[in-house]
Structures are given as C-alpha cells and as structure tokens.
Design a protein around this motif. Structure first.
Motif, PDB file in Angstrom:
ATOM      1  N   ALA A   1       0.980  -1.208  -0.111  1.00  0.00           N
ATOM      2  CA  ALA A   1       0.117  -0.131  -0.150  1.00  0.00           C
ATOM      3  C   ALA A   1       1.007   1.167  -0.031  1.00  0.00           C
ATOM      4  CB  ALA A   1      -0.816  -0.077   1.207  1.00  0.00           C
ATOM      5  N   ASP A   2       0.437   2.470  -0.624  1.00  0.00           N
ATOM      6  CA  ASP A   2       0.834   3.341  -0.680  1.00  0.00           C
ATOM      7  C   ASP A   2      -0.087   4.435   0.367  1.00  0.00           C
ATOM      8  OD1 ASP A   2       1.632   6.333  -1.036  1.00  0.00           O
ATOM      9  OD2 ASP A   2       1.986   5.924  -3.240  1.00  0.00           O
ATOM     10  N   HIS A   3       0.600   4.896   1.479  1.00  0.00           N
ATOM     11  CA  HIS A   3      -0.105   5.470   2.438  1.00  0.00           C
ATOM     12  C   HIS A   3      -0.520   6.983   2.143  1.00  0.00           C
ATOM     13  CE1 HIS A   3      -0.319   2.235   5.369  1.00  0.00           C
ATOM     14  NE2 HIS A   3       0.589   1.898   4.648  1.00  0.00           N
ATOM     15  N   LEU A   4      -0.193   7.682   0.774  1.00  0.00           N
ATOM     16  CA  LEU A   4      -0.789   8.888   0.384  1.00  0.00           C
ATOM     17  C   LEU A   4      -1.782   8.466  -0.591  1.00  0.00           C
ATOM     18  CD1 LEU A   4       2.803  10.813  -0.630  1.00  0.00           C
ATOM     19  CD2 LEU A   4       0.855  11.385   1.213  1.00  0.00           C
ATOM     20  N   ASP A   5      -2.204   7.262  -0.983  1.00  0.00           N
ATOM     21  CA  ASP A   5      -3.287   6.784  -1.788  1.00  0.00           C
ATOM     22  C   ASP A   5      -4.243   6.440  -1.047  1.00  0.00           C
ATOM     23  OD1 ASP A   5      -4.932   5.239  -3.540  1.00  0.00           O
ATOM     24  OD2 ASP A   5      -3.365   5.112  -4.933  1.00  0.00           O
ATOM     25  N   HIS A   6      -5.401   7.303  -1.021  1.00  0.00           N
ATOM     26  CA  HIS A   6      -6.522   7.078  -0.101  1.00  0.00           C
ATOM     27  C   HIS A   6      -7.279   5.762  -0.583  1.00  0.00           C
ATOM     28  CE1 HIS A   6      -7.068  11.704   0.842  1.00  0.00           C
ATOM     29  NE2 HIS A   6      -5.955  11.293   0.820  1.00  0.00           N
ATOM     30  N   ASP A   7      -7.369   5.585  -1.770  1.00  0.00           N
ATOM     31  CA  ASP A   7      -8.062   4.181  -2.079  1.00  0.00           C
ATOM     32  C   ASP A   7      -7.206   2.955  -1.734  1.00  0.00           C
ATOM     33  OD1 ASP A   7      -9.992   5.141  -3.633  1.00  0.00           O
ATOM     34  OD2 ASP A   7      -9.138   5.201  -5.466  1.00  0.00           O
ATOM     35  N   ASP A   8      -5.753   3.005  -1.799  1.00  0.00           N
ATOM     36  CA  ASP A   8      -4.957   1.956  -1.173  1.00  0.00           C
ATOM     37  C   ASP A   8      -5.354   1.576   0.456  1.00  0.00           C
ATOM     38  OD1 ASP A   8      -3.597   1.314  -3.571  1.00  0.00           O
ATOM     39  OD2 ASP A   8      -1.623   1.782  -2.752  1.00  0.00           O
ATOM     40  N   VAL A   9      -5.247   2.825   1.074  1.00  0.00           N
ATOM     41  CA  VAL A   9      -5.560   2.748   2.796  1.00  0.00           C
ATOM     42  C   VAL A   9      -6.814   2.247   2.645  1.00  0.00           C
ATOM     43  CG1 VAL A   9      -5.157   3.913   4.773  1.00  0.00           C
ATOM     44  CG2 VAL A   9      -3.634   4.459   2.776  1.00  0.00           C
ATOM     45  N   ARG A  10      -8.057   2.823   2.195  1.00  0.00           N
ATOM     46  CA  ARG A  10      -9.140   2.324   2.280  1.00  0.00           C
ATOM     47  C   ARG A  10      -9.318   0.716   2.062  1.00  0.00           C
ATOM     48  NH1 ARG A  10     -11.276   5.620  -0.889  1.00  0.00           N
ATOM     49  NH2 ARG A  10     -12.366   7.090   0.277  1.00  0.00           N
ATOM     50  N   ARG A  11      -8.812   0.191   1.157  1.00  0.00           N
ATOM     51  CA  ARG A  11      -8.588  -1.128   0.746  1.00  0.00           C
ATOM     52  C   ARG A  11      -8.070  -1.896   1.857  1.00  0.00           C
ATOM     53  NH1 ARG A  11      -4.606  -3.779  -2.178  1.00  0.00           N
ATOM     54  NH2 ARG A  11      -3.725  -1.815  -2.532  1.00  0.00           N
ATOM     55  N   LEU A  12      -6.929  -1.401   2.306  1.00  0.00           N
ATOM     56  CA  LEU A  12      -6.330  -1.902   3.721  1.00  0.00           C
ATOM     57  C   LEU A  12      -6.910  -1.989   4.603  1.00  0.00           C
ATOM     58  CD1 LEU A  12      -3.750  -2.782   5.260  1.00  0.00           C
ATOM     59  CD2 LEU A  12      -3.170  -0.214   5.567  1.00  0.00           C
ATOM     60  N   ALA A  13      -8.066  -1.078   5.052  1.00  0.00           N
ATOM     61  CA  ALA A  13      -8.811  -1.035   5.966  1.00  0.00           C
ATOM     62  C   ALA A  13      -9.965  -2.126   5.932  1.00  0.00           C
ATOM     63  CB  ALA A  13      -9.459   0.412   6.139  1.00  0.00           C
ATOM     64  N   ALA A  14     -10.539  -2.240   4.531  1.00  0.00           N
ATOM     65  CA  ALA A  14     -11.640  -3.131   4.378  1.00  0.00           C
ATOM     66  C   ALA A  14     -11.015  -4.650   4.482  1.00  0.00           C
ATOM     67  CB  ALA A  14     -11.862  -3.089   2.980  1.00  0.00           C
ATOM     68  N   PHE A  15      -9.669  -4.933   3.939  1.00  0.00           N
ATOM     69  CA  PHE A  15      -9.117  -6.087   4.244  1.00  0.00           C
ATOM     70  C   PHE A  15      -9.122  -6.562   5.643  1.00  0.00           C
ATOM     71  CE2 PHE A  15      -5.127  -8.315   5.484  1.00  0.00           C
ATOM     72  CZ  PHE A  15      -5.200  -9.620   4.817  1.00  0.00           C
ATOM     73  N   VAL A  16      -8.289  -5.569   6.595  1.00  0.00           N
ATOM     74  CA  VAL A  16      -8.360  -5.799   8.118  1.00  0.00           C
ATOM     75  C   VAL A  16      -9.715  -6.273   8.763  1.00  0.00           C
ATOM     76  CG1 VAL A  16      -7.599  -4.860  10.246  1.00  0.00           C
ATOM     77  CG2 VAL A  16      -6.304  -4.507   8.252  1.00  0.00           C
ATOM     78  N   ARG A  17     -10.820  -5.230   8.471  1.00  0.00           N
ATOM     79  CA  ARG A  17     -12.098  -5.485   8.795  1.00  0.00           C
ATOM     80  C   ARG A  17     -12.695  -6.794   8.369  1.00  0.00           C
ATOM     81  NH1 ARG A  17     -13.892  -1.567   6.635  1.00  0.00           N
ATOM     82  NH2 ARG A  17     -13.516   0.045   8.247  1.00  0.00           N
ATOM     83  N   ALA A  18     -12.530  -7.204   7.027  1.00  0.00           N
ATOM     84  CA  ALA A  18     -12.990  -8.581   6.794  1.00  0.00           C
ATOM     85  C   ALA A  18     -12.331  -9.697   7.459  1.00  0.00           C
ATOM     86  CB  ALA A  18     -12.793  -8.501   5.277  1.00  0.00           C
ATOM     87  N   GLU A  19     -10.950  -9.580   7.493  1.00  0.00           N
ATOM     88  CA  GLU A  19     -10.233 -10.692   8.013  1.00  0.00           C
ATOM     89  C   GLU A  19     -10.012 -10.924   9.428  1.00  0.00           C
ATOM     90  OE1 GLU A  19      -8.531 -13.102   6.026  1.00  0.00           O
ATOM     91  OE2 GLU A  19      -9.798 -12.369   4.309  1.00  0.00           O
ATOM     92  N   TYR A  20      -9.912  -9.704  10.125  1.00  0.00           N
ATOM     93  CA  TYR A  20      -9.791  -9.854  11.620  1.00  0.00           C
ATOM     94  C   TYR A  20     -10.718  -9.216  12.565  1.00  0.00           C
ATOM     95  CZ  TYR A  20      -5.366 -11.174   9.508  1.00  0.00           C
ATOM     96  OH  TYR A  20      -4.326 -11.659   8.753  1.00  0.00           O
ATOM     97  N   GLY A  21     -11.550  -8.260  12.018  1.00  0.00           N
ATOM     98  CA  GLY A  21     -12.701  -7.476  12.753  1.00  0.00           C
ATOM     99  C   GLY A  21     -12.227  -6.240  13.438  1.00  0.00           C
ATOM    100  N   ARG A  22     -11.046  -6.248  13.727  1.00  0.00           N
ATOM    101  CA  ARG A  22     -10.475  -5.145  14.698  1.00  0.00           C
ATOM    102  C   ARG A  22      -8.901  -5.016  14.584  1.00  0.00           C
ATOM    103  NH1 ARG A  22     -10.074  -4.724  20.982  1.00  0.00           N
ATOM    104  NH2 ARG A  22      -8.727  -3.020  20.097  1.00  0.00           N
ATOM    105  N   LEU A  23      -8.495  -3.934  15.281  1.00  0.00           N
ATOM    106  CA  LEU A  23      -6.998  -3.651  15.225  1.00  0.00           C
ATOM    107  C   LEU A  23      -6.827  -3.439  16.813  1.00  0.00           C
ATOM    108  CD1 LEU A  23      -5.398  -1.629  12.466  1.00  0.00           C
ATOM    109  CD2 LEU A  23      -4.681  -3.745  13.079  1.00  0.00           C
ATOM    110  N   HIS A  24      -5.751  -4.352  17.458  1.00  0.00           N
ATOM    111  CA  HIS A  24      -5.401  -3.989  18.836  1.00  0.00           C
ATOM    112  C   HIS A  24      -4.379  -2.971  18.729  1.00  0.00           C
ATOM    113  CE1 HIS A  24      -7.185  -8.324  18.823  1.00  0.00           C
ATOM    114  NE2 HIS A  24      -7.484  -7.793  20.186  1.00  0.00           N
ATOM    115  N   VAL A  25      -3.341  -2.933  17.626  1.00  0.00           N
ATOM    116  CA  VAL A  25      -2.131  -2.037  17.565  1.00  0.00           C
ATOM    117  C   VAL A  25      -2.223  -1.595  16.309  1.00  0.00           C
ATOM    118  CG1 VAL A  25       0.323  -1.780  17.937  1.00  0.00           C
ATOM    119  CG2 VAL A  25      -0.887  -3.348  19.537  1.00  0.00           C
ATOM    120  N   LEU A  26      -1.961  -0.218  16.140  1.00  0.00           N
ATOM    121  CA  LEU A  26      -1.724   0.380  14.842  1.00  0.00           C
ATOM    122  C   LEU A  26      -0.501   1.181  15.020  1.00  0.00           C
ATOM    123  CD1 LEU A  26      -2.182   1.586  12.216  1.00  0.00           C
ATOM    124  CD2 LEU A  26      -3.555   3.287  13.003  1.00  0.00           C
TER     125      LEU A  26
END
Length: 293
Positions: A75-100
């Motif tokens: 992911a390129d963290h300046l690319d909103h679509d990339d980071v939006r896709r990253l968040a969707a992946f985490v949500r679908a696979e794990y449901g939450r984040l304990h540490v960012l």
C-alpha cells in the motif's frame, strides 16, 4: 517475562525497513499477528522513494520466523484508495486492530546528508520540502483516518506514532531543516491529539522515537552489517555511534507497551526507545540498553 501478544492483531504502516521492520519483528517475537505494509514488494509494482532491496514480504516472513504471523500488504499511504482497501481487508479478515503503528517516512534521501542540513527555508528546494511533509505527516493522517475506526471497536487499542526526537528534546532544538523539523514535531503532536480523541474509547496514543538507529541504510552508509557494526567506529564513525541501536530495540519497547494492561498511562506522551527499555526491562539484540540521546 517477555510480552505475550498471542491473539492480538497489529498493523505496522511502513514496515518495509528501519524502525518499522524492527517493530514488526518485535511484535512477532511476542506472538502477534502483524500486517506489514509498504510500497516495496516482490510481487506488486509500486514506486518507492528509495531504490532499496527490502520488501514487505521479507518483513512479514521475518515476523513469522520469530513466532508471530506476518501478513504482507502492499500500500501507498498517500493513496486514499490503497488505505481504504487496507482497512477493508483488516475489517474482513480480523474484525478489529489492537495495535496500529504509524511508521511511514520515506524522506530520508530528501532530507539530505549533513552538508545539506541547516539550509534556510528560502534556499531549500520547495518541492522536496513539501514532499517531506507529505511523506512524514500526511501519510500518518490518512492511515489514522481509515484505520482508527478498527482500533476503537473495543477498549484498549494502542496507536504508536514513530518520530525522531521526543517533544521535550525537539522543543529547544532545530532539527535539520524547517521541513524536517516541522514533520517530526507534527508527529509528536499527532500522538497527543489522537490520544485526546481516543481516551473516550479506552484507547491510547503515544509518540515513540528510536535513538541512533542502525537501519539498513545507516549500515550501508558505514559499509558494515549488524553483526560487525562496531567496526564502523574504527573506520571513522563518530564516537556516539557506540550507543546506536538496532531497529529491534524500539520494537521490543513497543511490544512491551502493547502487552501492558496499564498502557493508558502512556497516553499522549512522547517517549524514547531507551525510556521504554528501562521501564519494561527490555534489551537490544545484544543484551544492552543503549542511550544515544
């Protein structure tokens, strides 16, 4: 006792190399699942500001070798679509984040070497300076915007903003250039501001700075490797390099803080790797507690 993060899900943004890789590795040592993000990849063609060999897949593999579960995500963290896709992946696979962990940087070449430091803002290359701010600050804001909703799903979430110099250290010192100085001060303040907002959800945000980091780029600059880094001292490195630290050192402090049930005592603070090491009794890979500050 070493920290136990089995069952915890962490995301290290900017995990390709340097402190990001060290933090991901230390979270892996503690048993966490670690999503490792960055632009440099073996499989996906994305442009990095560095022409370096390290990849997010290598970092994820290291996490798994050390006892965790490493998950690469390009992911390129300046690319909103990339980071939006990253968040969707985490949500679908794990449901939450304990540490960012926000460790995105990528401006090491733009800041230049000692001969370029102290260049007045009116003489500094403006495009390069503004790129420093985008890479060092905007990336963190984009990442938090999309991923903090996963951190606050349950109380206890931790956000770590990685910077250079604590708030107290930087407050009375000019750091390299107006652009670099502003970027690093901003990240410290970002942890403070996010901590204010996260407190209502039982979350914690803290800014953490390594000391003199033996990153891959630093080792290359002195022509040494991690297993013989001390030879750089005889080859002209400044005496202060003796107190340099591997990237794992700050990572072990972050891992210990993530496992601390009272980690909210760090909320809104700005601390160094050696402060965390002394508080939690962790050491660098060589068993020392270096203090380059």
């Amino acid at each position: 006792m070493p920290p136990d993060l089995h069952g915890r899900v962490a995301l290290v943004a900017g995990a390709t190399r340097g402190a990001g890789r060290g933090i991901a590795a230390a979270l892996g040592e503690a048993g966490a699942t670690v999503i490792c993000t960055g632009r440099s990849s073996r499989t996906v063609l994305r442009r990095s500001d560095y022409a370096r060999p390290e990849t997010v897949e290598e970092t994820a593999s290291l996490v798994s070798q050390l006892g965790g579960a490493g998950v690469p995500f390009v992911a390129d963290h300046l690319d909103h679509d990339d980071v939006r896709r990253l968040a969707a992946f985490v949500r679908a696979e794990y449901g939450r984040l304990h540490v960012l962990v926000n460790d995105i940087w990528g401006a090491e070449r733009l800041k230049g070497g000692p001969a370029d430091w102290n260049t007045p803002v009116w003489e500094h290359d403006l495009d390069a300076g503004l790129r420093i701010l985008r890479l060092g600050v905007e990336t963190h804001l984009v990442t938090s915007h999309f991923l903090l909703p996963l951190v606050i799903r349950e109380p206890g979430g931790l956000v770590v903003e990685v910077t250079d110099g604590t708030s107290a250290h930087n407050a009375s010192r000019y750091r390299i250039s107006v652009f670099y100085d502003l970027a690093k001060a901003s990240v410290n303040r970002l942890a403070f501001s996010q901590g204010h907002e996260l407190a209502a959800y039982g979350g914690t945000a803290v800014a953490v700075t390594p000391g003199w980091l033996r990153s891959e780029m630093m080792l290359d600059a002195y022509g040494v490797a991690e297993d013989n880094w001390r030879s750089a001292l005889a080859a002209g490195a400044p005496p202060g390099f003796a107190e340099s630290e591997s990237p794992r050192y700050v990572g072990r402090g972050v891992a210990a803080m993530a496992a601390d049930p009272l980690r909210d005592r760090w909320n809104q603070r700005s601390v160094s790797s050696v402060e965390l090491a002394r508080e939690y009794g962790v050491t660098d890979v060589d068993g020392r507690q270096p203090d380059s500050w």
